[in-house]
Write an enzyme that holds these catalytic residues in place. Structure first.
Site, PDB file in Angstrom:
ATOM      1  N   TRP A  82     -24.488  -3.676 -17.862  1.00 45.34           N
ATOM      2  CA  TRP A  82     -23.033  -3.654 -17.733  1.00 45.34           C
ATOM      3  C   TRP A  82     -22.419  -3.900 -19.107  1.00 45.34           C
ATOM      4  O   TRP A  82     -22.822  -4.831 -19.812  1.00 45.34           O
ATOM      5  CB  TRP A  82     -22.567  -4.756 -16.761  1.00 45.34           C
TER       6      TRP A  82
ATOM      7  N   GLU B  99      -1.564 -12.925  -7.138  1.00 46.84           N
ATOM      8  CA  GLU B  99      -2.142 -13.541  -5.937  1.00 46.84           C
ATOM      9  C   GLU B  99      -2.469 -15.018  -6.128  1.00 46.84           C
ATOM     10  O   GLU B  99      -2.804 -15.707  -5.172  1.00 46.84           O
ATOM     11  CB  GLU B  99      -3.422 -12.792  -5.538  1.00 46.84           C
TER      12      GLU B  99
ATOM     13  N   THR C  45       2.421  -7.040  -6.331  1.00 49.35           N
ATOM     14  CA  THR C  45       1.529  -6.789  -7.466  1.00 49.35           C
ATOM     15  C   THR C  45       1.952  -5.469  -8.089  1.00 49.35           C
ATOM     16  O   THR C  45       2.554  -4.621  -7.427  1.00 49.35           O
ATOM     17  CB  THR C  45       0.066  -6.672  -7.011  1.00 49.35           C
TER      18      THR C  45
ATOM     19  N   LYS D  62     -20.986   0.917 -16.571  1.00 45.76           N
ATOM     20  CA  LYS D  62     -22.373   0.705 -16.158  1.00 45.76           C
ATOM     21  C   LYS D  62     -23.253   1.740 -16.844  1.00 45.76           C
ATOM     22  O   LYS D  62     -23.174   2.917 -16.537  1.00 45.76           O
ATOM     23  CB  LYS D  62     -22.480   0.800 -14.628  1.00 45.76           C
TER      24      LYS D  62
HETATM   25  P1  ADP Z   1      -1.897  -6.476 -11.182  1.00 46.86           P
HETATM   26  O1  ADP Z   1      -3.103  -7.073 -10.524  1.00 46.86           O
HETATM   27  O2  ADP Z   1      -0.995  -5.813 -10.231  1.00 46.86           O
HETATM   28  O3  ADP Z   1      -2.203  -5.691 -12.418  1.00 46.86           O
HETATM   29  P2  ADP Z   1      -1.297  -9.106 -12.123  1.00 46.86           P
HETATM   30  O4  ADP Z   1      -0.282  -9.440 -13.095  1.00 46.86           O
HETATM   31  O5  ADP Z   1      -1.389  -9.904 -10.900  1.00 46.86           O
HETATM   32  O6  ADP Z   1      -1.013  -7.659 -11.732  1.00 46.86           O
HETATM   33  O7  ADP Z   1      -2.675  -9.003 -12.868  1.00 46.86           O
HETATM   34  C1  ADP Z   1      -3.750  -9.842 -12.648  1.00 46.86           C
HETATM   35  C2  ADP Z   1      -4.933  -9.342 -13.423  1.00 46.86           C
HETATM   36  O8  ADP Z   1      -4.663  -9.326 -14.822  1.00 46.86           O
HETATM   37  C3  ADP Z   1      -6.144 -10.227 -13.293  1.00 46.86           C
HETATM   38  O9  ADP Z   1      -6.837  -9.971 -12.122  1.00 46.86           O
HETATM   39  C4  ADP Z   1      -6.921  -9.838 -14.544  1.00 46.86           C
HETATM   40  O10 ADP Z   1      -7.645  -8.647 -14.356  1.00 46.86           O
HETATM   41  C5  ADP Z   1      -5.850  -9.590 -15.546  1.00 46.86           C
HETATM   42  N1  ADP Z   1      -5.659 -10.772 -16.391  1.00 46.86           N
HETATM   43  C6  ADP Z   1      -4.744 -11.742 -16.285  1.00 46.86           C
HETATM   44  N2  ADP Z   1      -4.879 -12.648 -17.265  1.00 46.86           N
HETATM   45  C7  ADP Z   1      -5.920 -12.250 -18.016  1.00 46.86           C
HETATM   46  C8  ADP Z   1      -6.581 -12.771 -19.184  1.00 46.86           C
HETATM   47  N3  ADP Z   1      -6.165 -13.865 -19.784  1.00 46.86           N
HETATM   48  N4  ADP Z   1      -7.633 -12.082 -19.652  1.00 46.86           N
HETATM   49  C9  ADP Z   1      -8.068 -10.953 -19.062  1.00 46.86           C
HETATM   50  N5  ADP Z   1      -7.485 -10.408 -17.980  1.00 46.86           N
HETATM   51  C10 ADP Z   1      -6.433 -11.044 -17.465  1.00 46.86           C
END
Ligand code: ADP
Length: 537
Positions: free
Chosen positions: A441, A327, A182, A436
């Site tokens: 929220w 993940e 990640t 918050k």
């Molecule tokens: P990291 O978690 O290391 O930043 P990832 O590429 O795995 O890398 O990111 C996943 C996260 O990206 C998700 O948990 C979410 O918060 C965000 N994410 C992915 N796609 C979207 C989307 N379409 N809209 C909003 N957030 C998104």
């Protein structure tokens, strides 16, 4: 039924046998365009397999890549996984300390890199003593005259010495095939180890019409890098469906991407919002249009509704909004309409599709409150988003700490979301980014989406800053569009009537640029540091 195992090599074998003439075209980091076919890519993956075995690569060994989207990287996906080793794709945009950490944590034995990254790997190598051999992904003519990289050789030399004769072994489908860390937006990078089985099931699921809808008639160009969650599975889904694959290499700027979209007849693409925002500006500047591109997947961060509208109305390209994470392989949801939405106006259709979308079979989800109890699917209640399924991580690679699973086996995504009665999930925030305020929220994503709809705003981020009265209040941080001006008052006024009064940002700060993570997301941890000490009454 036959006990055939789901294997990554089965995909390239299928593509070579049934779509052997279908092209795979890459822009090479060392310059020029490479044209090949699935039949050739299959033969070269077998040469690579023979080379790896000759070098002593054994079952489960990690073979790393620091590379752009090219046919060579594609061959590594198949050649490495095919023999039972693990293809570890590394994101070169991470900080050097993170790269060293990842290479050592994974204990990569070989590391394949593009010419662009020669200076980078020369810096990393002394701190990565376990890497036995470094391979330059180019012809021998690009090898440096002198280098301290252990065992340095060229990819093309490595392949040229080998036969294309090789029988892919019938691996157990639960064998690991690839590894991706990640990006560490919120913590140290953590490794997610995919299996042949999870990769195959995911590739089939993303091909479905209400997921990414892949076909042999498509020409697919993943702009999302192959080092970022396996380019969202497209290097598997394209050959699985017999679609032509176009790989943009290091040419990630709008002009280079546009040139490939046009010259190769790309119909379908995928990338993070930042890429499409840049491309939109480029298209507008030159009054340009796409001749073949019809749809694109946008994910990784929330797709601003203004971006979706501009692509659809000005460029005739449909944006499919999707959500996922490293993940979850990554696909979890895709924003496709249901029968009841047919006949909606374009604006109303977009309002539904701007949500992160409906669950794709195989990635079940629920939202829960602080007490762990499931919340209703009413589109209003929001809580922690939990996911489970055959391509969702159970535990991090060599983590030594318990993973993010609940006692009943769901993965905690760290996202906060709503689910509406039609099953559309909408991310309101990352749990760490939620603001918050006085018991309410506030979704930073909602406010950011609205801000970028203002014509003078190029990019925007909202963070919570301390407030004596409300505990936290939203601060809007804005990058102005070049040559355009807008005052803080005007921007604050722009929110009036568009969001609940308590959600309206209280203050605006203008900056030259926003900090980004290695995957193009706004780095809120840095932004919170930049504005530490800021407070709102
Ligand atoms: P990291 O978690 O290391 O930043 P990832 O590429 O795995 O890398 O990111 C996943 C996260 O990206 C998700 O948990 C979410 O918060 C965000 N994410 C992915 N796609 C979207 C989307 N379409 N809209 C909003 N957030 C998104």
């Amino acid at each position: 039924m036959m006990a055939d195992q789901l294997r990554v090599a089965g995909i390239i074998e299928h593509a070579a046998k049934w779509h052997g003439e279908t092209e795979i075209v890459s822009r090479l980091p060392e310059g020029g365009i490479h044209r090949g076919t699935y039949a050739q890519a299959h033969a070269r993956s077998k040469q690579l397999a023979n080379a790896l075995l000759r070098l002593g690569v054994a079952d489960g060994d990690r073979v790393a890549t620091i590379a752009w989207n090219t046919h060579r990287h594609f061959e590594l996906y198949y050649g490495v996984a095919g023999i039972g080793a693990v293809c570890h794709t590394i994101n070169p945009r991470l900080f050097p300390e993170q790269l060293v950490y990842i290479i050592n944590h994974a204990e990569d034995r070989l590391l394949f890199f593009d010419l662009t990254f020669l200076p980078l790997v020369e810096k990393l190598a002394p701190a990565c003593p376990k890497v036995e051999k470094w391979v330059l992904m180019a012809g021998p003519e690009y090898l440096p005259a002198a280098s301290a990289l252990p065992g340095l050789c060229s990819y093309e030399d490595l392949l040229a010495a080998e036969s294309t004769d090789y029988e892919w072994p019938m691996l157990d489908e639960n064998t690991a095939c690839s590894l991706c860390y990640t990006s560490g937006t919120t913590a140290e990078p953590k490794g997610v180890l995919y299996s042949h089985r999870s990769t195959l099931l995911h590739a089939m699921a993303i091909s479905l019409p209400d997921a990414l809808n892949c076909s042999a008639l498509d020409v697919i160009m993943p702009v999302v890098p192959m080092f970022h969650v396996n380019a969202w599975g497209l290097p598997y889904a394209a050959p699985l469906n017999g679609a032509k694959l176009v790989l943009p290499g290091a040419g990630m700027d709008a002009a280079s991407l546009y040139e490939l979209f046009e010259s190769e007849g790309v119909t379908f693409s995928a990338g993070v919002p930042t890429i499409w925002l840049g491309l939109l500006q480029f298209m507008r500047e030159g009054g340009r249009q796409f001749t073949s591109l019809r749809r694109t997947v946008v994910g990784g961060s929330a797709c601003p509704p203004a971006l979706m509208k501009a692509f659809e109305e000005e460029l005739g390209v449909t944006i499919m909004h999707a959500w996922g994470m490293t993940e979850t392989s990554p696909l979890g949801t895709a924003g496709h309409l249901k029968p009841k939405h047919q006949g909606l106006s374009p604006a109303d259709s977009r309002a539904v599709r701007a949500k992160q979308g409906r669950v794709v079979f195989g990635a079940d989800m629920k939202i829960v409150g602080d007490d762990g109890q499931a919340l209703p699917h009413d589109g209003v209640a929001f809580g922690d988003l939990l996911v489970r399924g055959p391509w969702v991580v159970a535990d991090y690679f060599r983590s030594g700490t318990p993973g993010e699973l609940t006692a009943d086996g769901w993965f905690r995504t760290g996202d906060v979301a709503t689910i509406d009665p039609d099953g559309f999930m909408q991310i309101t925030d990352r749990s760490k980014d939620v603001i918050k305020s006085g018991g309410e929220w506030i979704s930073s994503i909602d406010l950011e989406n609205l801000a970028v709809a203002h014509p003078a705003v190029a990019e925007a981020a909202v963070i919570g800053v301390p407030s004596a009265k409300w505990s936290e209040r939203p601060l809007l941080v804005v990058v102005r569009r070049p040559g355009m001006d807008v005052s803080a008052e005007e921007l604050l006024g722009f929110f009036k009537g568009k969001v609940a009064k308590f959600s309206e940002p209280d203050a605006v700060e203008f900056v030259e640029q926003l900090p980004h993570t290695a995957t193009g997301k706004i780095l809120k941890t840095q932004l919170r540091k930049d504005f530490a000490g800021y407070s709102i009454a």
